[in-house]
Each structure stands twice: as C-alpha cells, then as structure tokens.
Design a protein around this motif. Structure first.
Motif, PDB file in Angstrom:
ATOM      1  N   VAL A 257       0.839  -1.202   0.000  1.00 60.25           N
ATOM      2  CA  VAL A 257       0.000   0.000   0.000  1.00 60.25           C
ATOM      3  C   VAL A 257       0.873   1.250   0.000  1.00 60.25           C
ATOM      4  CG1 VAL A 257      -1.721   1.305   1.299  1.00 60.25           C
ATOM      5  CG2 VAL A 257      -1.889  -1.178   1.165  1.00 60.25           C
ATOM      6  N   TYR A 258       1.876   1.270   0.873  1.00 60.74           N
ATOM      7  CA  TYR A 258       2.773   2.439   0.925  1.00 60.74           C
ATOM      8  C   TYR A 258       3.483   2.631  -0.406  1.00 60.74           C
ATOM      9  CZ  TYR A 258       2.098   1.908   5.960  1.00 60.74           C
ATOM     10  OH  TYR A 258       1.560   1.783   7.213  1.00 60.74           O
ATOM     11  N   LEU A 259       3.905   1.536  -1.034  1.00 62.94           N
ATOM     12  CA  LEU A 259       4.568   1.622  -2.333  1.00 62.94           C
ATOM     13  C   LEU A 259       3.621   2.207  -3.377  1.00 62.94           C
ATOM     14  CD1 LEU A 259       6.985   0.879  -4.218  1.00 62.94           C
ATOM     15  CD2 LEU A 259       5.825  -1.309  -4.588  1.00 62.94           C
ATOM     16  N   GLU A 260       2.374   1.757  -3.382  1.00 66.98           N
ATOM     17  CA  GLU A 260       1.405   2.232  -4.367  1.00 66.98           C
ATOM     18  C   GLU A 260       1.121   3.725  -4.200  1.00 66.98           C
ATOM     19  OE1 GLU A 260      -0.972  -2.031  -4.860  1.00 66.98           O
ATOM     20  OE2 GLU A 260      -1.698  -0.496  -3.475  1.00 66.98           O
ATOM     21  N   MET A 261       1.104   4.178  -2.961  1.00 68.26           N
ATOM     22  CA  MET A 261       0.842   5.602  -2.729  1.00 68.26           C
ATOM     23  C   MET A 261       2.055   6.463  -3.066  1.00 68.26           C
ATOM     24  SD  MET A 261      -1.270   5.816   0.789  1.00 68.26           S
ATOM     25  CE  MET A 261      -2.826   4.993   1.037  1.00 68.26           C
ATOM     26  N   LYS A 262       3.207   6.091  -2.498  1.00 70.69           N
ATOM     27  CA  LYS A 262       4.373   6.967  -2.576  1.00 70.69           C
ATOM     28  C   LYS A 262       5.095   6.884  -3.914  1.00 70.69           C
ATOM     29  CE  LYS A 262       6.332   5.537   1.299  1.00 70.69           C
ATOM     30  NZ  LYS A 262       7.283   5.507   2.443  1.00 70.69           N
ATOM     31  N   SER A 263       5.126   5.706  -4.522  1.00 65.82           N
ATOM     32  CA  SER A 263       5.875   5.544  -5.765  1.00 65.82           C
ATOM     33  C   SER A 263       4.977   5.497  -6.988  1.00 65.82           C
ATOM     34  CB  SER A 263       6.734   4.272  -5.696  1.00 65.82           C
ATOM     35  OG  SER A 263       7.698   4.370  -4.668  1.00 65.82           O
ATOM     36  N   THR A 264       3.982   4.604  -6.969  1.00 63.70           N
ATOM     37  CA  THR A 264       3.146   4.445  -8.158  1.00 63.70           C
ATOM     38  C   THR A 264       2.284   5.676  -8.406  1.00 63.70           C
ATOM     39  OG1 THR A 264       3.062   2.071  -7.674  1.00 63.70           O
ATOM     40  CG2 THR A 264       1.533   2.895  -9.335  1.00 63.70           C
ATOM     41  N   THR A 265       1.580   6.151  -7.392  1.00 61.31           N
ATOM     42  CA  THR A 265       0.676   7.289  -7.574  1.00 61.31           C
ATOM     43  C   THR A 265       1.449   8.600  -7.743  1.00 61.31           C
ATOM     44  OG1 THR A 265      -1.013   6.182  -6.246  1.00 61.31           O
ATOM     45  CG2 THR A 265      -1.288   8.538  -6.622  1.00 61.31           C
ATOM     46  N   LEU A 266       2.386   8.866  -6.852  1.00 65.42           N
ATOM     47  CA  LEU A 266       3.128  10.124  -6.924  1.00 65.42           C
ATOM     48  C   LEU A 266       4.176  10.117  -8.033  1.00 65.42           C
ATOM     49  CD1 LEU A 266       3.636  10.984  -3.146  1.00 65.42           C
ATOM     50  CD2 LEU A 266       2.091  12.076  -4.778  1.00 65.42           C
ATOM     51  N   GLY A 267       4.615   8.933  -8.459  1.00 63.97           N
ATOM     52  CA  GLY A 267       5.543   8.849  -9.579  1.00 63.97           C
ATOM     53  C   GLY A 267       6.837   9.596  -9.369  1.00 63.97           C
ATOM     54  N   GLY A 268       7.387   9.533  -8.160  1.00 66.30           N
ATOM     55  CA  GLY A 268       8.651  10.216  -7.892  1.00 66.30           C
ATOM     56  C   GLY A 268       8.495  11.641  -7.406  1.00 66.30           C
ATOM     57  N   ARG A 269       7.286  12.180  -7.461  1.00 67.34           N
ATOM     58  CA  ARG A 269       7.067  13.544  -6.963  1.00 67.34           C
ATOM     59  C   ARG A 269       6.904  13.519  -5.443  1.00 67.34           C
ATOM     60  NH1 ARG A 269       4.022  12.877 -11.529  1.00 67.34           N
ATOM     61  NH2 ARG A 269       2.225  12.259 -10.283  1.00 67.34           N
TER      62      ARG A 269
END
Length: 270
Positions: A132-144
């Motif tokens: 879940v944390y990966l999906e929020m911080k990396s996948t959704t934000l895309g590095g932003r």
C-alpha cells in the motif's frame, strides 16, 4: 482503507493508534506488529468488539493457564483472556533455508474454529501494508513529493492522496467481486491508476449515462490485464541511509526469491 492518522513526528505511532479505534467493529480482525502489543492498546482494540492478531516479543512472559490441542495456549493479560501461538518459520529458497520465529497473541481463543496454523499463515499477509505504501508513494506520486509548505497544506495533500487511493481500490474490489474465479490480489493497482488517468485526460466516460455500469472502465481494464496468481516470495529487508531514500547500507541483495514456507507450532512453555 478504513482510516488514517498523521501529525507531528514528535508523537509516536502508538499514541496515534487509539484515534483509529473508531474504525473497528465486531467481525473485523486487526493485525499489528510487535510495536503495538502493549496492554492498553490490546484492551482498546478488544473494547471495540473487533478481534486482534498481534505479534509480540519472543521473550515476553505470558504464563499459560490452559494448553490447547493445536500447540497454542491460553493466557490472561489484564482483564482479557488471550491465546498465544509460538511458531517456527522455515523459509526454503534455492539451496538455502532460513529460520524465524513468531509469537502471536489473539482474542480468537477457539482452536477448532481458528487453527493455529491458519492464524500464522494469516499474520504473514500483514506485510501487504508495505505494498500500500509503495502504491501511494511511488506508483501514484511517480517520484514527486508533496508540495505544500504548511501543515494545513500537507494535510490537504495527504487526504487527496488517500482519497485517490481509496477510489481506485474500490473500483478494483468491485471488478474482482463480479468474477468469482478471480481473487482480489490479482488486480493490478498500476492498471487501475493508468485507466483512471486516461479517463481524466480524455474527459471520456466521466459523466455516467442513464445506464450504470457496475464495473466501469477502470474495472474492465483491471479484469483485462490481471496479475499472475500469487506465489510465495521472500526479499531481504533493506535498511536505508538517512540521507538518501535510494541508497542502502552495505551490499544489498535486491532479488525476490520464490520460496516454500514451512510452519511448525511450538509447544507451550512449562
């Protein structure tokens, strides 16, 4: 996702935890790691009517008051009767075997309805919160990163991120619920996210017509591109450097290994 709590870093996560108890109700099961196995938090969760399955320290003293046929035992913590499960975990990968140990405590005291092996296997799924944390911080934000420079602005951005995540997860859950042969963990969050972005960019299918599609475009995209069935995998834990989220201490093995996991329930102490 049922709820979220955040705030200043000088307040520890166990002090934030009671603010989430309002999300719990009878029929739910709460999983938590060793940091949350405090007597007051256990009492707070039990007071909601929800059940709990927490890991605690292997050395924690929990005197048996009754031994159960599956190797677990009953103990008393404060005003609550709990069941304790000691388990040894063997992880077999190519040419190697690693050994770990779990001590779990739970309010599910019926060993016939809730066998110890089933509960240990269930607790292993707690790691999926990291996804879940990966999906929020990396996948959704895309590095932003979050852009706000004030606490109020950060709070607004966090709730926007949480709301977006919740909407996508609901669409994924609705899609897999319509196909009895598809388990929920085969739905791809990345596929759902890109399908949602395409709808917004093209402004297509945003306003529903007279006929309501219970699956929707996001759900149909998810069902058309399912992940392969889950297999047991292990990956070494990485301790990141404080100055960089990308560099880890020492030589790090970043390989995911397919594994066979064996669980042995240990006898209760004398």
């Amino acid at each position: 996702m049922l709820g979220a709590v955040f705030g200043p870093t000088d307040i520890g996560e166990t002090r934030y935890t009671p603010r989430l108890f309002g999300c719990l109700r009878p029929g739910m099961m709460l999983l938590a790691d060793r940091n949350f196995a405090a007597a007051d938090l256990i009492a707070g969760v039990a007071g909601t009517g929800a059940d709990l399955l927490f890991r605690c320290k292997d050395s924690r003293r929990l005197p048996p008051v009754a031994a159960l046929p599956d190797g677990s035992w009953l103990t008393v913590l404060g005003a609550h009767r709990l069941r304790v499960i000691d388990a040894q975990i063997l992880v077999h990968t190519d040419g190697s075997t690693r050994t770990g140990r779990y001590r779990l405590i739970t309010t599910l005291t019926d060993h016939r309805q809730f066998p110890a092996l089933d509960l240990v296997a269930l607790y292993h799924q707690r790691w999926e919160i990291e996804t879940v944390y990966l999906e929020m911080k990396s996948t959704t934000l895309g590095g932003r990163v979050l852009r706000a420079r004030t606490p109020a602005g950060i709070e607004q951005e966090l709730y926007a991120l949480l709301t977006t995540y919740q909407v996508l997860r609901l669409a994924m859950a609705d899609a897999t619920a319509h196909d009895a042969a598809t388990t929920a963990d085969r739905a791809s969050f990345t596929v759902a996210l890109y399908a949602a972005r395409d709808q917004l960019v093209h402004a297509a299918g945003v306003i529903a017509g007279a006929t309501v599609d219970p699956i929707g475009r996001i759900g149909r995209a998810v069902l058309a591109d399912l992940l392969p069935p889950r297999c047991a995998r292990v990956s070494p834990r990485v301790v990141k450097r404080a100055i960089s989220k990308h560099r880890a201490k020492g030589d790090v093995d970043r390989t995911n290994y397919q594994a066979v996991i064996t669980i042995d329930i240990l006898d209760p102490p004398d």
